[in-house]
Design an enzyme around this catalytic site. Structure first.
Site, PDB file in Angstrom:
ATOM      1  CG  HIS A   1      -1.167  58.442  28.245  1.00 17.66           C
ATOM      2  ND1 HIS A   1      -0.622  59.312  27.329  1.00 17.66           N
ATOM      3  CD2 HIS A   1      -0.774  57.194  27.859  1.00 17.66           C
ATOM      4  CE1 HIS A   1       0.063  58.621  26.430  1.00 17.66           C
ATOM      5  NE2 HIS A   1      -0.016  57.337  26.722  1.00 17.66           N
TER       6      HIS A   1
ATOM      7  CG  HIS B   1       2.153  47.368  21.354  1.00 14.33           C
ATOM      8  ND1 HIS B   1       1.602  46.370  22.105  1.00 14.33           N
ATOM      9  CD2 HIS B   1       2.230  46.889  20.086  1.00 14.33           C
ATOM     10  CE1 HIS B   1       1.346  45.325  21.320  1.00 14.33           C
ATOM     11  NE2 HIS B   1       1.723  45.617  20.094  1.00 14.33           N
TER      12      HIS B   1
ATOM     13  CB  SER C   1       2.086  54.342  27.817  1.00 14.66           C
ATOM     14  OG  SER C   1       2.759  53.670  26.788  1.00 14.66           O
TER      15      SER C   1
ATOM     16  CD  GLU D   1       8.047  50.653  19.905  1.00 15.85           C
ATOM     17  OE1 GLU D   1       7.041  50.515  20.608  1.00 15.85           O
ATOM     18  OE2 GLU D   1       8.008  51.035  18.731  1.00 15.85           O
TER      19      GLU D   1
ATOM     20  CG  ASP E   1      -1.420  51.967  22.945  1.00 15.27           C
ATOM     21  OD1 ASP E   1      -2.412  51.970  22.192  1.00 15.27           O
ATOM     22  OD2 ASP E   1      -0.709  52.980  23.136  1.00 15.27           O
TER      23      ASP E   1
HETATM   24  C1  LIG Z   1      -0.018  53.251  19.688  1.00 12.42           C
HETATM   25  S1  LIG Z   1       1.715  53.177  19.687  1.00 12.42           S
HETATM   26  C2  LIG Z   1       2.122  53.048  21.366  1.00 12.42           C
HETATM   27  C3  LIG Z   1       2.034  54.303  22.152  1.00 12.42           C
HETATM   28  C4  LIG Z   1       2.411  54.160  23.596  1.00 12.42           C
HETATM   29  N1  LIG Z   1       1.789  53.004  24.230  1.00 12.42           N
HETATM   30  C5  LIG Z   1       1.981  55.393  24.341  1.00 12.42           C
HETATM   31  O1  LIG Z   1       0.878  55.413  24.893  1.00 12.42           O
HETATM   32  O2  LIG Z   1       2.767  56.337  24.407  1.00 12.42           O
HETATM   33  C6  LIG Z   1       2.046  51.571  19.102  1.00 12.42           C
HETATM   34  C7  LIG Z   1       3.518  51.218  19.138  1.00 12.42           C
HETATM   35  O3  LIG Z   1       3.673  49.836  18.917  1.00 12.42           O
HETATM   36  C8  LIG Z   1       4.891  49.605  18.253  1.00 12.42           C
HETATM   37  N2  LIG Z   1       4.799  48.237  17.735  1.00 12.42           N
HETATM   38  C9  LIG Z   1       4.292  47.793  16.598  1.00 12.42           C
HETATM   39  N3  LIG Z   1       4.328  46.444  16.520  1.00 12.42           N
HETATM   40  C10 LIG Z   1       4.858  46.016  17.697  1.00 12.42           C
HETATM   41  C11 LIG Z   1       5.132  44.753  18.258  1.00 12.42           C
HETATM   42  N4  LIG Z   1       4.892  43.635  17.584  1.00 12.42           N
HETATM   43  N5  LIG Z   1       5.662  44.710  19.493  1.00 12.42           N
HETATM   44  C12 LIG Z   1       5.889  45.842  20.201  1.00 12.42           C
HETATM   45  N6  LIG Z   1       5.658  47.065  19.717  1.00 12.42           N
HETATM   46  C13 LIG Z   1       5.154  47.159  18.481  1.00 12.42           C
HETATM   47  C14 LIG Z   1       4.977  50.737  17.278  1.00 12.42           C
HETATM   48  O4  LIG Z   1       6.289  51.019  16.916  1.00 12.42           O
HETATM   49  C15 LIG Z   1       4.344  51.882  18.081  1.00 12.42           C
HETATM   50  O5  LIG Z   1       5.314  52.664  18.708  1.00 12.42           O
END
Ligand SMILES: C[S@@+](CC[C@H](N)C(=O)[O-])C[C@H]1O[C@@H](n2cnc3c(N)ncnc32)[C@H](O)[C@@H]1O
Length: 260
Positions: free
Chosen positions: A18, A41, A102, A120, A145
């Protein structure tokens, strides 16, 4: 898919991610034209650090908790200010009970003309970004991410970057990755260096010396087409984060995987 970011929100990995996200957005704001942030993500966006999940791991205490208590140099404090303001805006009472994911960090920093696309759980691989690239603003950032809970995530990340970069070579890309399986990290860096994509800056923060058993000892952000000031900013920020969040053997480095 089991990954739940609520267990990890506000940990050292979120802090690095972040803080870098905020620096890139602040740079994009130097020009008057609108830009777009695409968060592939995004997660749920807002995390309650008093929840069972966050309390169970307590990871945020070693991340944002420690950073808020740290004595920072004026330069480091100035560079962290936009990120920390996004955190403080959610906690007007002081301390940190709510932590922004994020998309919320980005939304806090964007100007009214700028745009955020937060994705997401897209049914297809979120790295199949075809429909979103290039954005009509023609300027901006793609944050990738992924949860890193399935095999092959490093390979998908590198392959997704190549595809996305072909569609939009001028965009800035920031890819988060864990430093846990060191051989996988070395292979990932070598794969990126071999893509032929120029201007790849690798920013890594390791909060401890390598653990004997696999453990999240650090994380990195690979930034393609970084703001020209980012390397210099990292030379101030990484030592500050290492000092604030690290244990013995901690280190922070930013180096070019391909020429700038
Ligand atoms: C590491 S977390 C993201 C955290 C966020 N970027 C943050 O910094 O606050 C990964 C996220 O990816 C989501 N996710 C998993 N597979 C995905 C996909 N194919 N497409 C989009 N999101 C996905 C999960 O539900 C999870 O919330």
């Amino acid at each position: 898919m089991n990954y739940r970011h609520a267990f990890h929100a506000g940990n050292f990995a979120d802090v690095l991610k972040h803080a870098v996200l905020a620096r890139i957005i602040e740079y994009l704001k130097r020009k008057p034209g609108a830009f777009r942030v695409i968060d592939t993500h995004a997660g749920i966006g807002l995390y309650d650090l008093s929840s069972d999940e966050a309390q169970r791991t307590g990871e945020w205490r070693g991340g944002i908790g420690r950073l808020l208590d740290a004595a920072l140099s004026p330069d480091a404090a100035a560079l962290l200010a936009p990120y920390l303001e996004a955190v403080r805006a959610l906690n007007p009472q002081g301390g940190v009970r709510l932590y922004p994911g994020s998309p919320l960090v980005a939304r806090h920093l964007l100007r009214p003309i700028d745009r955020l696309t937060a994705i997401e759980l897209h049914p297809q691989d979120s790295l199949a970004l075809g429909a979103h690239l290039p954005p009509k603003e023609k300027r901006g950032l793609v944050l990738v991410d992924p949860p890193f809970e399935k095999e092959g995530e490093f390979d998908r990340l590198a392959a997704g970057l190549v595809t996305a970069h072909r569609r939009w070579p001028g965009g800035t890309y920031a890819l988060w990755y864990p430093v846990k399986d060191r051989a996988a990290v070395a292979a990932f860096r070598a794969a990126l260096a071999g893509t032929g994509i120029p201007k790849i800056l690798d920013i890594a923060l390791e909060i401890r010396a390598p653990s004997p058993d696999p453990r999240l000892d650090g994380c990195g952000m690979v930034v393609v087409n970084p703001p020209f000031v980012l390397e210099e900013e990292m030379a101030i920020l990484l030592p500050a984060l290492r000092e604030a969040l690290g244990e013995d053997g901690a280190r922070g480095d930013a180096r070019w995987l391909t020429p700038k």
